[in-house]
Design a protein around this motif. Structure first.
Motif, PDB file in Angstrom:
ATOM      1  N   TYR A 166      46.171  66.832  50.289  1.00  0.00           N
ATOM      2  CA  TYR A 166      45.434  67.604  51.299  1.00  0.00           C
ATOM      3  C   TYR A 166      44.648  68.744  50.655  1.00  0.00           C
ATOM      4  O   TYR A 166      45.138  69.421  49.743  1.00  0.00           O
ATOM      5  CB  TYR A 166      46.397  68.185  52.330  1.00  0.00           C
ATOM      6  CG  TYR A 166      45.757  69.213  53.239  1.00  0.00           C
ATOM      7  CD1 TYR A 166      44.961  68.833  54.318  1.00  0.00           C
ATOM      8  CD2 TYR A 166      45.916  70.580  52.990  1.00  0.00           C
ATOM      9  CE1 TYR A 166      44.357  69.764  55.131  1.00  0.00           C
ATOM     10  CE2 TYR A 166      45.317  71.527  53.808  1.00  0.00           C
ATOM     11  CZ  TYR A 166      44.538  71.120  54.875  1.00  0.00           C
ATOM     12  OH  TYR A 166      43.935  72.065  55.672  1.00  0.00           O
ATOM     13  N   SER A 167      43.440  68.965  51.136  1.00  0.00           N
ATOM     14  CA  SER A 167      42.674  70.163  50.803  1.00  0.00           C
ATOM     15  C   SER A 167      41.927  70.598  52.047  1.00  0.00           C
ATOM     16  O   SER A 167      41.458  69.762  52.819  1.00  0.00           O
ATOM     17  CB  SER A 167      41.695  69.903  49.658  1.00  0.00           C
ATOM     18  OG  SER A 167      40.758  68.912  50.018  1.00  0.00           O
ATOM     19  N   SER A 168      41.816  71.901  52.236  1.00  0.00           N
ATOM     20  CA  SER A 168      41.167  72.416  53.430  1.00  0.00           C
ATOM     21  C   SER A 168      39.680  72.080  53.435  1.00  0.00           C
ATOM     22  O   SER A 168      38.991  72.283  52.423  1.00  0.00           O
ATOM     23  CB  SER A 168      41.344  73.935  53.523  1.00  0.00           C
ATOM     24  OG  SER A 168      40.528  74.467  54.549  1.00  0.00           O
TER      25      SER A 168
ATOM     26  N   GLN B  19      40.768  73.795  60.771  1.00  0.00           N
ATOM     27  CA  GLN B  19      40.233  72.890  59.750  1.00  0.00           C
ATOM     28  C   GLN B  19      38.708  72.949  59.674  1.00  0.00           C
ATOM     29  O   GLN B  19      38.129  72.688  58.618  1.00  0.00           O
ATOM     30  CB  GLN B  19      40.660  71.442  60.050  1.00  0.00           C
ATOM     31  CG  GLN B  19      42.151  71.203  60.098  1.00  0.00           C
ATOM     32  CD  GLN B  19      42.852  71.639  58.837  1.00  0.00           C
ATOM     33  OE1 GLN B  19      42.543  71.166  57.743  1.00  0.00           O
ATOM     34  NE2 GLN B  19      43.787  72.556  58.979  1.00  0.00           N
TER      35      GLN B  19
ATOM     36  N   LYS C 127      49.167  63.719  54.190  1.00  0.00           N
ATOM     37  CA  LYS C 127      48.392  64.011  52.989  1.00  0.00           C
ATOM     38  C   LYS C 127      48.944  65.238  52.268  1.00  0.00           C
ATOM     39  O   LYS C 127      49.016  65.260  51.032  1.00  0.00           O
ATOM     40  CB  LYS C 127      46.915  64.230  53.355  1.00  0.00           C
ATOM     41  CG  LYS C 127      46.195  62.972  53.805  1.00  0.00           C
ATOM     42  CD  LYS C 127      44.737  63.240  54.160  1.00  0.00           C
ATOM     43  CE  LYS C 127      43.905  63.536  52.936  1.00  0.00           C
ATOM     44  NZ  LYS C 127      42.465  63.667  53.279  1.00  0.00           N
ATOM     45  N   GLN C 128      49.366  66.266  53.040  1.00  0.00           N
ATOM     46  CA  GLN C 128      49.960  67.442  52.394  1.00  0.00           C
ATOM     47  C   GLN C 128      51.261  67.069  51.679  1.00  0.00           C
ATOM     48  O   GLN C 128      51.531  67.533  50.570  1.00  0.00           O
ATOM     49  CB  GLN C 128      50.223  68.550  53.425  1.00  0.00           C
ATOM     50  CG  GLN C 128      50.810  69.810  52.793  1.00  0.00           C
ATOM     51  CD  GLN C 128      50.932  70.972  53.757  1.00  0.00           C
ATOM     52  OE1 GLN C 128      50.247  71.041  54.777  1.00  0.00           O
ATOM     53  NE2 GLN C 128      51.808  71.910  53.440  1.00  0.00           N
TER      54      GLN C 128
ATOM     55  N   LEU D 195      49.046  73.018  56.303  1.00  0.00           N
ATOM     56  CA  LEU D 195      47.591  72.807  56.350  1.00  0.00           C
ATOM     57  C   LEU D 195      46.827  74.094  56.064  1.00  0.00           C
ATOM     58  O   LEU D 195      45.900  74.484  56.777  1.00  0.00           O
ATOM     59  CB  LEU D 195      47.174  72.213  57.710  1.00  0.00           C
ATOM     60  CG  LEU D 195      47.840  70.902  58.093  1.00  0.00           C
ATOM     61  CD1 LEU D 195      47.217  70.363  59.378  1.00  0.00           C
ATOM     62  CD2 LEU D 195      47.762  69.874  56.979  1.00  0.00           C
TER      63      LEU D 195
ATOM     64  N   TRP E 128      48.206  62.706  60.224  1.00  0.00           N
ATOM     65  CA  TRP E 128      47.636  62.167  59.000  1.00  0.00           C
ATOM     66  C   TRP E 128      47.471  63.259  57.949  1.00  0.00           C
ATOM     67  O   TRP E 128      47.778  63.053  56.761  1.00  0.00           O
ATOM     68  CB  TRP E 128      46.293  61.514  59.307  1.00  0.00           C
ATOM     69  CG  TRP E 128      45.457  61.155  58.109  1.00  0.00           C
ATOM     70  CD1 TRP E 128      44.227  61.625  57.817  1.00  0.00           C
ATOM     71  CD2 TRP E 128      45.807  60.251  57.052  1.00  0.00           C
ATOM     72  NE1 TRP E 128      43.765  61.077  56.645  1.00  0.00           N
ATOM     73  CE2 TRP E 128      44.727  60.223  56.147  1.00  0.00           C
ATOM     74  CE3 TRP E 128      46.932  59.470  56.786  1.00  0.00           C
ATOM     75  CZ2 TRP E 128      44.729  59.449  55.002  1.00  0.00           C
ATOM     76  CZ3 TRP E 128      46.938  58.701  55.628  1.00  0.00           C
ATOM     77  CH2 TRP E 128      45.846  58.700  54.754  1.00  0.00           C
ATOM     78  N   LEU E 129      47.027  64.452  58.382  1.00  0.00           N
ATOM     79  CA  LEU E 129      46.854  65.565  57.446  1.00  0.00           C
ATOM     80  C   LEU E 129      48.194  66.030  56.887  1.00  0.00           C
ATOM     81  O   LEU E 129      48.294  66.400  55.704  1.00  0.00           O
ATOM     82  CB  LEU E 129      46.128  66.723  58.132  1.00  0.00           C
ATOM     83  CG  LEU E 129      44.682  66.459  58.555  1.00  0.00           C
ATOM     84  CD1 LEU E 129      44.093  67.686  59.249  1.00  0.00           C
ATOM     85  CD2 LEU E 129      43.824  66.061  57.362  1.00  0.00           C
TER      86      LEU E 129
END
Length: 410
Positions: free
Chosen positions: A246-248, A42, A240-241, A7, A236-237
């Motif tokens: 995922y994007s910050s 985040q 996504k990664q 993340l 969940w994040l």
């Protein structure tokens, strides 16, 4: 594999023994990211700024270890603050140059921890301790009093345990005023554990990754929201990664700065970047690519560089992990800090440059180049990312094209 990105946080893939040896060799700032840290990072811009000063970010969560395996880049060991700190003082029990200051916990708890640790070690390894009052981080005079007390104690190590993100932000703001401190350990509730003021989770719970459940049962009113609401989105994040989705959320915090620097997705391959920074020759890049092509299971470009001895791991990690972040954040550190993070300058060289700078008024990069410690192309390359309008600029002096005036802001 020196770092693992989870993340958008680069976690150092170190064992406990490797970390202790690294700190013994060069000191530094240690943060211990866990799930709660990663979730706070985040959305908390100031916490992100504070995280940038850490020389070592080590895994403080079995859950993060599971996540790293799921992502295909497994972390080798969990190093919580509560494990690191006793290992640290035991490692240095006979090292008289290690003198610890404890900062944190409720009134009287740090003093009790100091007494217990010193009895355990058999010498006065903890030279002083202080439990600051509630709200101390917002009181400038209180901060100055704490700094004076730490400086006068003779301590070379600060172990701060006032909770995240408070402890990390405090270090960001005041670290440079602690002139004698070589090692900074942000250790959360560890001072409470050392004093016996709070119980630690059983080892089996820690090993299974359910230590959070023990802490929730111990302090439900304080921790229920963190563990049952705020941190659950972590899974969940991570998914996504894994799916490259995922994007910050902080990546677009400052669009103005992003326009002034290259976008992360447009960064060149690491070999080209290192060549542009004059840290590799074209022949060296070609050699690594040829060797990479011959391998059945490709080694990473940087791993081959380190194995060949052409660059040190810190330099490779900086260009692979830290440089892309400069294109997605508005926070900038002094040039010297980036050169240190890249393994191109050490503390002694930085101090020499700063002393010379104070005497002469010359620029930091100019002095580094004149000393022969860093190449001008390398300075220009980094300044292109951290301060595009303030690079080292050659200017011909009238009457002599071989002389140059150097202009730089750092």
């Amino acid at each position: 594999m020196r770092k693992v990105n989870i993340l958008n946080v680069s976690i150092d893939n170190l064992s406990m023994s490797e970390l202790l040896k690294a700190l013994d060799l060069s000191g530094g700032v240690v943060f211990t990211p866990n799930v709660d840290h990663l979730m706070k990072l985040q959305k908390n811009y100031d916490f992100n700024k504070a995280y940038s000063i850490a020389n070592y970010k080590v895994c403080d969560s079995k859950v993060l270890m599971y996540a790293s395996k799921f992502l295909g880049r497994p972390l080798k060991e969990k190093i919580s603050g509560s494990d690191l700190f006793p290992a640290f003082y035991d490692y240095h029990k006979n090292n008289e140059s290690i003198k610890i200051f404890l900062l944190g916990a409720a009134e009287g708890v740090a003093r009790k921890a100091q007494e217990k640790i010193n009895r355990k070690v058999g010498r006065e390894i903890v030279v002083d301790s202080y439990s600051p009052p509630f709200g101390f981080e917002k009181d400038e005079q209180e901060a100055l009093n704490i700094i004076e007390r730490i400086n006068e104690s003779g301590a070379t190590v600060l172990a701060i345990g006032v909770g995240a993100p408070k402890q990390e932000k405090w270090l960001l703001q005041y670290k440079e005023k602690l002139k004698n401190i070589k090692i900074f350990l942000a250790i959360g509730a560890t001072i409470d554990f050392e004093a016996g003021h709070k119980p630690r989770a059983p080892k089996w719970m820690s090993e299974l990754g359910v230590e959070w459940l023990f802490r929730l049962q111990s302090e439900p009113q304080r921790l229920w929201k963190r563990y049952l609401l705020e941190d659950t989105a972590f899974f969940w994040l991570i998914l996504k990664q894994k799916l490259n989705l995922y994007s910050s959320p902080l990546a677009t915090h400052d669009a103005g700065v992003k326009q002034a620097t290259p976008k992360a997705q447009n960064l060149k391959p690491i070999g080209q970047l290192l060549q542009q920074a004059n840290l590799l020759s074209p022949d060296q890049v070609a050699t690594v690519l040829q060797e990479q092509a011959k391998q059945k299971h490709h080694q990473r470009f940087g791993e081959i560089l380190v194995r060949l001895g052409w660059l040190n791991p810190k330099t490779v990690d900086f260009f692979a992990e830290e440089l892309p972040k400069l294109t997605t954040t508005s926070y900038r550190q002094p040039l010297g800090q980036y050169l240190k993070s890249a393994g191109l300058l050490n503390d002694a060289q930085i101090n020499t440059i700063l002393n010379y700078q104070a005497q002469t008024g010359l620029r930091f990069g100019e002095i580094a180049v004149s000393q022969g410690w860093v190449k001008e192309e390398t300075i220009n390359f980094l300044l292109h990312y951290i301060s595009p309008n303030q690079m080292l600029v050659p200017v011909e002096v009238s009457g002599n094209s071989n002389q140059r005036q150097v202009v730089q802001s750092y």
